[in-house]
Write a protein that holds these residues in place. Structure first.
Motif, PDB file in Angstrom:
ATOM      1  N   ARG A  12       0.840  -1.210   0.000  1.00 55.96           N
ATOM      2  CA  ARG A  12       0.000   0.000   0.000  1.00 55.96           C
ATOM      3  C   ARG A  12       0.872   1.255   0.000  1.00 55.96           C
ATOM      4  NH1 ARG A  12      -2.032   3.258   4.124  1.00 55.96           N
ATOM      5  NH2 ARG A  12      -3.950   4.380   3.596  1.00 55.96           N
ATOM      6  N   THR A  13       1.917   1.246   0.813  1.00 56.42           N
ATOM      7  CA  THR A  13       2.833   2.383   0.849  1.00 56.42           C
ATOM      8  C   THR A  13       3.494   2.591  -0.502  1.00 56.42           C
ATOM      9  OG1 THR A  13       3.280   2.088   3.205  1.00 56.42           O
ATOM     10  CG2 THR A  13       4.929   3.301   1.939  1.00 56.42           C
ATOM     11  N   GLU A  14       3.898   1.493  -1.136  1.00 57.31           N
ATOM     12  CA  GLU A  14       4.537   1.580  -2.447  1.00 57.31           C
ATOM     13  C   GLU A  14       3.596   2.156  -3.497  1.00 57.31           C
ATOM     14  OE1 GLU A  14       6.718  -1.424  -5.664  1.00 57.31           O
ATOM     15  OE2 GLU A  14       6.378  -2.059  -3.601  1.00 57.31           O
ATOM     16  N   LEU A  15       2.324   1.746  -3.455  1.00 55.07           N
ATOM     17  CA  LEU A  15       1.351   2.258  -4.420  1.00 55.07           C
ATOM     18  C   LEU A  15       1.078   3.742  -4.189  1.00 55.07           C
ATOM     19  CD1 LEU A  15      -1.198  -0.712  -4.543  1.00 55.07           C
ATOM     20  CD2 LEU A  15       0.388  -0.006  -6.343  1.00 55.07           C
ATOM     21  N   ALA A  20       1.899   9.365  -5.830  1.00 56.06           N
ATOM     22  CA  ALA A  20       2.428  10.707  -5.552  1.00 56.06           C
ATOM     23  C   ALA A  20       3.450  11.108  -6.609  1.00 56.06           C
ATOM     24  CB  ALA A  20       3.061  10.733  -4.157  1.00 56.06           C
ATOM     25  N   ALA A  21       4.313  10.172  -7.000  1.00 52.35           N
ATOM     26  CA  ALA A  21       5.307  10.466  -8.037  1.00 52.35           C
ATOM     27  C   ALA A  21       4.633  10.790  -9.364  1.00 52.35           C
ATOM     28  CB  ALA A  21       6.259   9.273  -8.203  1.00 52.35           C
ATOM     29  N   THR A  22       3.532  10.101  -9.672  1.00 56.13           N
ATOM     30  CA  THR A  22       2.797  10.365 -10.915  1.00 56.13           C
ATOM     31  C   THR A  22       2.218  11.774 -10.922  1.00 56.13           C
ATOM     32  OG1 THR A  22       2.238   8.016 -11.132  1.00 56.13           O
ATOM     33  CG2 THR A  22       0.892   9.594 -12.365  1.00 56.13           C
ATOM     34  N   VAL A  23       1.615  12.173  -9.797  1.00 58.30           N
ATOM     35  CA  VAL A  23       1.080  13.537  -9.680  1.00 58.30           C
ATOM     36  C   VAL A  23       2.199  14.552  -9.917  1.00 58.30           C
ATOM     37  CG1 VAL A  23       0.092  15.223  -8.076  1.00 58.30           C
ATOM     38  CG2 VAL A  23      -0.829  12.899  -8.162  1.00 58.30           C
ATOM     39  N   THR A  24       3.353  14.281  -9.338  1.00 60.01           N
ATOM     40  CA  THR A  24       4.488  15.200  -9.471  1.00 60.01           C
ATOM     41  C   THR A  24       4.903  15.391 -10.923  1.00 60.01           C
ATOM     42  OG1 THR A  24       5.342  14.648  -7.267  1.00 60.01           O
ATOM     43  CG2 THR A  24       6.894  15.592  -8.854  1.00 60.01           C
ATOM     44  N   VAL A  25       5.137  14.290 -11.641  1.00 58.58           N
ATOM     45  CA  VAL A  25       5.657  14.431 -13.001  1.00 58.58           C
ATOM     46  C   VAL A  25       4.623  15.063 -13.932  1.00 58.58           C
ATOM     47  CG1 VAL A  25       7.306  12.552 -12.733  1.00 58.58           C
ATOM     48  CG2 VAL A  25       5.042  12.054 -13.649  1.00 58.58           C
ATOM     49  N   VAL A  26       3.332  14.796 -13.713  1.00 59.63           N
ATOM     50  CA  VAL A  26       2.300  15.417 -14.543  1.00 59.63           C
ATOM     51  C   VAL A  26       2.283  16.933 -14.336  1.00 59.63           C
ATOM     52  CG1 VAL A  26      -0.189  15.615 -14.931  1.00 59.63           C
ATOM     53  CG2 VAL A  26       0.856  13.354 -14.730  1.00 59.63           C
ATOM     54  N   LEU A  27       2.334  17.353 -13.068  1.00 53.27           N
ATOM     55  CA  LEU A  27       2.288  18.786 -12.780  1.00 53.27           C
ATOM     56  C   LEU A  27       3.581  19.478 -13.197  1.00 53.27           C
ATOM     57  CD1 LEU A  27       0.428  18.849  -9.339  1.00 53.27           C
ATOM     58  CD2 LEU A  27      -0.438  19.505 -11.579  1.00 53.27           C
ATOM     59  N   TRP A  28       4.715  18.819 -13.026  1.00 49.70           N
ATOM     60  CA  TRP A  28       5.972  19.428 -13.477  1.00 49.70           C
ATOM     61  C   TRP A  28       6.011  19.552 -14.994  1.00 49.70           C
ATOM     62  CZ3 TRP A  28      10.229  16.831  -9.938  1.00 49.70           C
ATOM     63  CH2 TRP A  28      10.162  17.425  -8.667  1.00 49.70           C
ATOM     64  N   ALA A  29       5.426  18.593 -15.693  1.00 56.96           N
ATOM     65  CA  ALA A  29       5.352  18.713 -17.147  1.00 56.96           C
ATOM     66  C   ALA A  29       4.491  19.912 -17.543  1.00 56.96           C
ATOM     67  CB  ALA A  29       4.778  17.427 -17.746  1.00 56.96           C
ATOM     68  N   THR A 239       4.072  16.220  -3.087  1.00 61.09           N
ATOM     69  CA  THR A 239       3.933  14.818  -3.475  1.00 61.09           C
ATOM     70  C   THR A 239       5.295  14.220  -3.814  1.00 61.09           C
ATOM     71  OG1 THR A 239       3.377  15.556  -5.737  1.00 61.09           O
ATOM     72  CG2 THR A 239       1.546  15.007  -4.265  1.00 61.09           C
ATOM     73  N   TRP A 240       6.190  15.021  -4.390  1.00 56.84           N
ATOM     74  CA  TRP A 240       7.556  14.558  -4.630  1.00 56.84           C
ATOM     75  C   TRP A 240       8.216  14.161  -3.306  1.00 56.84           C
ATOM     76  CZ3 TRP A 240      11.478  13.698  -8.227  1.00 56.84           C
ATOM     77  CH2 TRP A 240      12.772  13.698  -7.715  1.00 56.84           C
ATOM     78  N   ALA A 241       8.155  15.051  -2.297  1.00 57.25           N
ATOM     79  CA  ALA A 241       8.797  14.776  -1.010  1.00 57.25           C
ATOM     80  C   ALA A 241       8.189  13.540  -0.354  1.00 57.25           C
ATOM     81  CB  ALA A 241       8.661  15.990  -0.091  1.00 57.25           C
TER      82      ALA A 241
END
Length: 321
Positions: A12-15, A20-29, A239-241
């Motif tokens: 669950r933690t891994e998912l 969170a990483a997905t949210v980060t890369v979408v917003l950074w893009a 979300t990155w952190a």
């Protein structure tokens, strides 16, 4: 009842970290699209300061509502370094660099950042570099090169611009590596909030220019600055952190190779910039490399049930995922 050896909590933690990483890369893009729009009306320093102020207000309000308080003293060194190098220095020189070189060159040079993170993380943090991670980074970097070459030549370039983008990559990598230890002592929200504040303070010399640009910029450009502060900064850096606290700096750096592919898609959708075959192929390689870098050798049978997750992927003691 689930016993202590069950892998479900770790899974669950891994998912959650992957989400969170997905949210980060979408917003950074999406930030690249907004920066391109706002950069025509705002100078590099003013754009960085406006973005950081909007982010700091948003994050500070959330901290007050959650009663987060100040980070522990042990976390401040990492927070201050990441705030100066990543929130402050990186944003200013990247904004400046993108005014000097075309988008393809900027994307190519800045995407040396994950490689620098891997080298620094291995040297300073003891991050492991398994073959799948190295192979995935190589595939993604090849994709970034393809995207960069396919987009180059559309906006001019200069030696100064290349140097600025390279400095941005160095600041980004050093900031990530400095931030990682702080996340073992403070929450993701605390590290992001006070890092953003440190960056904003460092950019205060641009306050006069920001006032001038706000007075003369069209409303659409100012709204883009606010968007950059609230979403790609306040939300995406948090979300990155959160994700970085649960994995290695090297693996998180490799994840950001998805950004060029998403930038291509967003430029197509929102700016009408139709990508060529080489650009699409490069974007596909970026995504494929990220998938390889984040995959792990499969375990079967009892080994899967008993395998323990790496300590770096656990939440800190007392913190719920």
């Amino acid at each position: 009842m689930m016993n202590a050896s069950s892998p479900a909590p770790a899974r669950r933690t891994e998912l959650l970290a992957a989400g969170a990483a997905t949210v980060t890369v979408v917003l950074w893009a999406s930030a690249f699209v907004s920066i391109r729009s706002a950069g025509a009306a705002y100078s590099p320093g003013a754009l960085a300061l406006g973005r950081l102020l909007a982010g700091a207000v948003t994050l500070g309000t959330i901290c007050l509502l959650r009663r987060e308080g100040l980070p522990p003293r042990e976390a401040w060194r990492g927070i201050a370094l990441s705030g100066l190098l990543w929130f402050g220095f990186y944003m200013v020189v990247l904004n400046w660099g993108e005014q000097q070189v075309d988008a393809g060159t900027a994307a190519l040079v800045v995407n040396t950042g994950p490689i620098l993170i891997a080298l620094l993380g291995s040297r300073l943090l003891g991050d492991a570099m398994p073959p799948r991670l190295v192979a995935g980074m190589a595939v993604s970097f090849a994709g970034a090169v393809a995207v960069g070459l396919s987009m180059s030549g559309k906006g001019g370039s200069s030696v100064l611009g290349v140097v600025l983008c390279l400095l941005a990559a160095v600041g980004y990598a050093a900031g990530v590596v400095a931030q990682k230890p702080a996340l073992g002592r403070a929450s993701a929200l605390q590290v992001t909030t006070f890092g953003c504040l440190v960056g904003a303070v460092a950019c205060l010399p641009f306050a006069g220019r920001l006032v001038h640009d706000v007075a003369h910029a069209p409303a659409s450009a100012t709204l883009n600055v606010v968007y950059l502060g609230v979403f790609p900064t306040a939300l995406a850096f948090t979300t990155w952190a959160y994700a970085l606290a649960r994995t290695t700096a090297t693996r998180m750096g490799a994840t950001t190779y998805a950004v060029p592919a998403l930038v291509v898609a967003m430029s197509w959708l929102f700016l009408g910039e139709i990508p060529g075959v080489l650009t699409l192929a490069g974007g596909a390689l970026c995504l494929a490399g990220v998938a390889v870098s984040r995959s792990r050798p499969g375990l079967s049978g009892p080994a899967r049930a008993t395998a323990a997750p790496r300590p770096s992927e656990h939440a800190r003691p007392g913190e719920h995922a």
